[in-house]
Write a protein that holds these residues in place. Structure first.
Motif, PDB file in Angstrom:
ATOM      1  N   ALA A 231      50.926  46.407  35.756  1.00  0.00           N
ATOM      2  CA  ALA A 231      50.277  47.595  36.296  1.00  0.00           C
ATOM      3  C   ALA A 231      49.819  47.597  37.443  1.00  0.00           C
ATOM      4  O   ALA A 231      49.607  48.505  38.381  1.00  0.00           O
ATOM      5  N   ALA A 232      48.629  46.602  37.681  1.00  0.00           N
ATOM      6  CA  ALA A 232      47.705  46.660  38.748  1.00  0.00           C
ATOM      7  C   ALA A 232      48.394  46.179  40.189  1.00  0.00           C
ATOM      8  O   ALA A 232      47.858  46.937  41.134  1.00  0.00           O
ATOM      9  N   LEU A 233      50.097  45.595  39.644  1.00  0.00           N
ATOM     10  CA  LEU A 233      50.698  45.192  40.499  1.00  0.00           C
ATOM     11  C   LEU A 233      51.689  46.596  41.354  1.00  0.00           C
ATOM     12  O   LEU A 233      52.148  46.706  42.155  1.00  0.00           O
ATOM     13  N   GLY A 234      51.640  47.312  40.279  1.00  0.00           N
ATOM     14  CA  GLY A 234      52.636  48.873  40.343  1.00  0.00           C
ATOM     15  C   GLY A 234      51.682  50.237  41.264  1.00  0.00           C
ATOM     16  O   GLY A 234      52.285  50.788  42.002  1.00  0.00           O
ATOM     17  N   LEU A 235      50.008  49.439  41.097  1.00  0.00           N
ATOM     18  CA  LEU A 235      49.495  50.345  41.917  1.00  0.00           C
ATOM     19  C   LEU A 235      49.455  49.499  43.164  1.00  0.00           C
ATOM     20  O   LEU A 235      48.507  50.144  43.619  1.00  0.00           O
ATOM     21  N   GLY A 236      50.187  49.053  43.643  1.00  0.00           N
ATOM     22  CA  GLY A 236      49.701  48.193  44.937  1.00  0.00           C
ATOM     23  C   GLY A 236      48.159  47.068  45.251  1.00  0.00           C
ATOM     24  O   GLY A 236      48.622  46.438  46.297  1.00  0.00           O
ATOM     25  N   HIS A 237      48.031  46.818  44.390  1.00  0.00           N
ATOM     26  CA  HIS A 237      47.346  45.414  43.944  1.00  0.00           C
ATOM     27  C   HIS A 237      47.630  44.165  43.509  1.00  0.00           C
ATOM     28  O   HIS A 237      48.619  44.047  43.255  1.00  0.00           O
ATOM     29  N   HIS A 238      46.901  43.008  43.795  1.00  0.00           N
ATOM     30  CA  HIS A 238      47.362  41.884  43.749  1.00  0.00           C
ATOM     31  C   HIS A 238      46.165  40.363  42.915  1.00  0.00           C
ATOM     32  O   HIS A 238      45.176  40.130  43.520  1.00  0.00           O
ATOM     33  N   PRO A 239      46.899  40.160  41.231  1.00  0.00           N
ATOM     34  CA  PRO A 239      45.535  39.986  40.889  1.00  0.00           C
ATOM     35  C   PRO A 239      44.875  38.332  41.471  1.00  0.00           C
ATOM     36  O   PRO A 239      44.497  38.338  41.308  1.00  0.00           O
ATOM     37  N   GLY A 240      45.946  38.317  41.886  1.00  0.00           N
ATOM     38  CA  GLY A 240      45.520  36.555  42.446  1.00  0.00           C
ATOM     39  C   GLY A 240      44.528  36.567  43.262  1.00  0.00           C
ATOM     40  O   GLY A 240      43.189  35.643  43.083  1.00  0.00           O
ATOM     41  N   ARG A 241      45.003  37.076  44.460  1.00  0.00           N
ATOM     42  CA  ARG A 241      43.935  37.924  45.219  1.00  0.00           C
ATOM     43  C   ARG A 241      42.235  37.999  44.422  1.00  0.00           C
ATOM     44  O   ARG A 241      41.454  37.800  45.516  1.00  0.00           O
ATOM     45  N   ILE A 242      42.601  38.795  43.814  1.00  0.00           N
ATOM     46  CA  ILE A 242      41.696  39.996  43.750  1.00  0.00           C
ATOM     47  C   ILE A 242      40.816  39.185  42.798  1.00  0.00           C
ATOM     48  O   ILE A 242      39.129  38.521  43.011  1.00  0.00           O
ATOM     49  N   ARG A 243      41.093  37.839  41.776  1.00  0.00           N
ATOM     50  CA  ARG A 243      40.468  37.275  41.668  1.00  0.00           C
ATOM     51  C   ARG A 243      39.758  36.005  42.002  1.00  0.00           C
ATOM     52  O   ARG A 243      38.689  35.325  42.260  1.00  0.00           O
ATOM     53  N   PHE A 244      40.594  35.444  43.030  1.00  0.00           N
ATOM     54  CA  PHE A 244      39.238  35.458  44.169  1.00  0.00           C
ATOM     55  C   PHE A 244      39.140  35.493  44.706  1.00  0.00           C
ATOM     56  O   PHE A 244      37.649  34.091  44.986  1.00  0.00           O
ATOM     57  N   LEU A 245      38.734  36.643  45.350  1.00  0.00           N
ATOM     58  CA  LEU A 245      37.839  37.169  45.593  1.00  0.00           C
ATOM     59  C   LEU A 245      36.105  37.542  45.207  1.00  0.00           C
ATOM     60  O   LEU A 245      35.342  37.580  45.437  1.00  0.00           O
ATOM     61  N   ILE A 246      36.978  37.982  43.363  1.00  0.00           N
ATOM     62  CA  ILE A 246      35.618  37.899  42.088  1.00  0.00           C
ATOM     63  C   ILE A 246      35.344  36.340  42.354  1.00  0.00           C
ATOM     64  O   ILE A 246      34.083  36.043  42.632  1.00  0.00           O
ATOM     65  N   THR A 247      35.758  35.551  42.143  1.00  0.00           N
ATOM     66  CA  THR A 247      35.166  33.562  42.121  1.00  0.00           C
ATOM     67  C   THR A 247      34.022  33.485  43.315  1.00  0.00           C
ATOM     68  O   THR A 247      32.979  32.924  43.384  1.00  0.00           O
ATOM     69  N   ILE A 248      34.672  34.050  44.336  1.00  0.00           N
ATOM     70  CA  ILE A 248      33.953  33.516  45.574  1.00  0.00           C
ATOM     71  C   ILE A 248      32.216  34.579  45.800  1.00  0.00           C
ATOM     72  O   ILE A 248      31.343  33.900  45.991  1.00  0.00           O
ATOM     73  N   THR A 249      33.158  35.812  44.622  1.00  0.00           N
ATOM     74  CA  THR A 249      31.961  37.171  44.716  1.00  0.00           C
ATOM     75  C   THR A 249      30.500  35.846  43.905  1.00  0.00           C
ATOM     76  O   THR A 249      29.220  36.461  43.806  1.00  0.00           O
ATOM     77  N   VAL A 250      31.521  35.688  42.527  1.00  0.00           N
ATOM     78  CA  VAL A 250      30.106  35.217  41.269  1.00  0.00           C
ATOM     79  C   VAL A 250      29.173  33.818  41.826  1.00  0.00           C
ATOM     80  O   VAL A 250      28.352  34.076  42.091  1.00  0.00           O
ATOM     81  N   ALA A 251      30.392  33.066  42.861  1.00  0.00           N
ATOM     82  CA  ALA A 251      29.744  32.124  42.917  1.00  0.00           C
ATOM     83  C   ALA A 251      28.487  32.322  44.845  1.00  0.00           C
ATOM     84  O   ALA A 251      27.248  31.438  44.791  1.00  0.00           O
ATOM     85  N   LEU A 252      28.770  33.435  45.112  1.00  0.00           N
ATOM     86  CA  LEU A 252      28.103  33.516  45.887  1.00  0.00           C
ATOM     87  C   LEU A 252      25.840  34.424  45.376  1.00  0.00           C
ATOM     88  O   LEU A 252      25.733  34.130  45.532  1.00  0.00           O
ATOM     89  N   LEU A 253      26.785  35.238  44.302  1.00  0.00           N
ATOM     90  CA  LEU A 253      25.609  35.701  43.448  1.00  0.00           C
ATOM     91  C   LEU A 253      24.648  34.673  42.665  1.00  0.00           C
ATOM     92  O   LEU A 253      23.590  34.512  42.779  1.00  0.00           O
ATOM     93  N   VAL A 254      25.602  33.997  41.643  1.00  0.00           N
ATOM     94  CA  VAL A 254      24.579  33.049  41.079  1.00  0.00           C
ATOM     95  C   VAL A 254      24.151  31.763  42.137  1.00  0.00           C
ATOM     96  O   VAL A 254      23.224  31.560  41.157  1.00  0.00           O
ATOM     97  N   GLY A 255      25.158  32.212  42.902  1.00  0.00           N
ATOM     98  CA  GLY A 255      24.110  30.313  43.999  1.00  0.00           C
ATOM     99  C   GLY A 255      23.049  30.732  44.164  1.00  0.00           C
ATOM    100  O   GLY A 255      22.111  31.011  44.178  1.00  0.00           O
ATOM    101  N   SER A 256      22.786  31.965  44.701  1.00  0.00           N
ATOM    102  CA  SER A 256      21.281  32.712  45.166  1.00  0.00           C
ATOM    103  C   SER A 256      20.598  33.410  44.678  1.00  0.00           C
ATOM    104  O   SER A 256      19.266  32.999  44.532  1.00  0.00           O
ATOM    105  N   ALA A 257      20.936  33.831  43.358  1.00  0.00           N
ATOM    106  CA  ALA A 257      19.456  33.869  41.874  1.00  0.00           C
ATOM    107  C   ALA A 257      20.011  32.511  41.243  1.00  0.00           C
ATOM    108  O   ALA A 257      18.017  31.958  41.039  1.00  0.00           O
ATOM    109  N   THR A 258      20.230  31.555  40.915  1.00  0.00           N
ATOM    110  CA  THR A 258      20.217  30.025  40.890  1.00  0.00           C
ATOM    111  C   THR A 258      18.603  29.752  41.889  1.00  0.00           C
ATOM    112  O   THR A 258      17.961  29.082  41.648  1.00  0.00           O
ATOM    113  N   ALA A 259      19.222  29.783  43.185  1.00  0.00           N
ATOM    114  CA  ALA A 259      18.163  28.952  43.796  1.00  0.00           C
ATOM    115  C   ALA A 259      17.130  29.875  44.219  1.00  0.00           C
ATOM    116  O   ALA A 259      16.068  29.541  44.436  1.00  0.00           O
TER     117      ALA A 259
END
Length: 340
Positions: A231-259
């Motif tokens: 369904a996401a692909l049908g709406l024009g989104h790219h799940p693989g790219r979204i997962r990559f961006l979420i991975t980076i986002t979570v790393a930034l957030l958790v790394g900052s909170a841990t520091a």
């Protein structure tokens, strides 16, 4: 201009009272954080300092000790709450949480290693924490792609607990290698926002601002992915790219909170759980509610840590664990996970 749909308008109106109520609760907790704490300054003296009529000692305690601590706790709660909501939505697992899946442990291990090697600057600690969180998050993503594991919440948590235990064991071994660094690591891994300077918060702000920007970009595609990848692909989104961006986002957030506060567990589980209980399954509304709820949870836990064992203080990580463990049991026993 495109007209706004009635359904979306109703949803926005329904969200606004929740945000206002959560924001008001957060303001009360902020006031409590500034008024109450260990030390000889009473709540009345602290209130006088806030109004500009306090003594120099009370003003110093409120502005130089309690205010930075309050801001750091709020930022930590914001980062961990949003990171937990993103992980849960991406893995479609209500038990996914940075502290349970090894993301926080990976970040903590990296910082402990940096301390052992002599790192002292806040900027270096922040960067190292984010690198460790990125590695831990990558392991989570790899785990969810394993056939039969990512779809089973309990097995996924067991895998994360195994990784967390291994990293904590390695951190303990490092503490035995250098007594000088052991005391600093020991204080840091218990989780605390006491005595932290505003400089460490300033060092993490660019990463948090970047993460918030990425959240704005991925929120809508992530909501589409809840309908399924096709369904996401049908709406024009790219799940693989979204997962990559979420991975980076979570790393930034958790790394900052841990520091900022050390590896706190269960915060990324409790905050989305509370937000989702009021907002429903829409990840966009959940993320909005996490903005006030996350700071309120961590700051409230910090206030409790100051008062429950006064005049001493209980480690913040212990309080968050005591709050989060019942929530974890509630989710497991709720029957909302068909695989259980």
């Amino acid at each position: 201009m495109k007209a706004r749909s009635p359904t979306r308008a109703v949803a926005s109106r329904a969200l606004l009272p929740l945000l206002l109520a959560a924001g008001f609760l957060l303001l009360l907790i902020v006031l409590a954080s500034l008024l109450y704490g260990a030390g000889p300054v009473s709540a009345a003296q602290a209130f006088s300092a806030l109004t500009g009529d306090g003594t120099s000692d009370a003003t110093f305690v409120v502005t130089e000790l309690r205010l930075p601590r309050t801001l750091i706790a709020m930022t930590t709660g914001l980062a961990l709450g949003l990171a937990g909501a993103l992980l849960q939505s991406m893995t479609r697992n209500p038990l996914a949480e940075p502290g349970l899946l090894g993301v926080s442990a990976g970040s903590g291990f990296a910082v402990a290693l940096a301390i052992l090697l002599g790192a002292t600057t806040t900027t270096l600690t922040t960067l190292v924490a984010q690198a460790g969180a990125l590695a831990g998050c990558a392991l989570v993503i790899a785990t969810t792609r394993v056939q039969g594991l990512g779809n089973d919440p309990v097995r996924l948590i067991l895998a994360g607990a195994t990784m967390t235990g291994l990293l904590l064991a390695l951190t303990s071994m490092m503490m035995l290698m250098d007594q000088r660094a052991a005391d600093e690591i020991r204080f840091w891994i218990t989780g605390s926002v006491a005595g932290k300077p505003l400089a460490i918060l300033k060092a993490t702000l660019p990463s948090i601002v970047l993460a918030l920007t990425l959240i704005v970009l991925v929120a809508r595609p992530l909501a589409a992915m809840a309908l399924g990848e096709k369904a996401a692909l049908g709406l024009g989104h790219h799940p693989g790219r979204i997962r990559f961006l979420i991975t980076i986002t979570v790393a930034l957030l958790v790394g900052s909170a841990t520091a900022l506060a050390g590896p706190l567990i269960f915060v990324g589980l409790v905050v989305p759980f509370i937000a989702r209980a009021f907002s429903g399954p829409d990840i966009r509304k959940t993320l909005w509610l996490c903005v006030p709820v996350g700071p309120a949870v961590v700051l409230g836990a910090d206030v409790i840590s100051r008062l429950v064992a006064a005049p001493a203080e209980m480690p913040l990580g212990v309080v968050t664990a005591l709050i989060g463990a019942p929530v974890l049991l509630t989710i497991v026993r709720s029957g909302r996970m068909p695989s259980l």
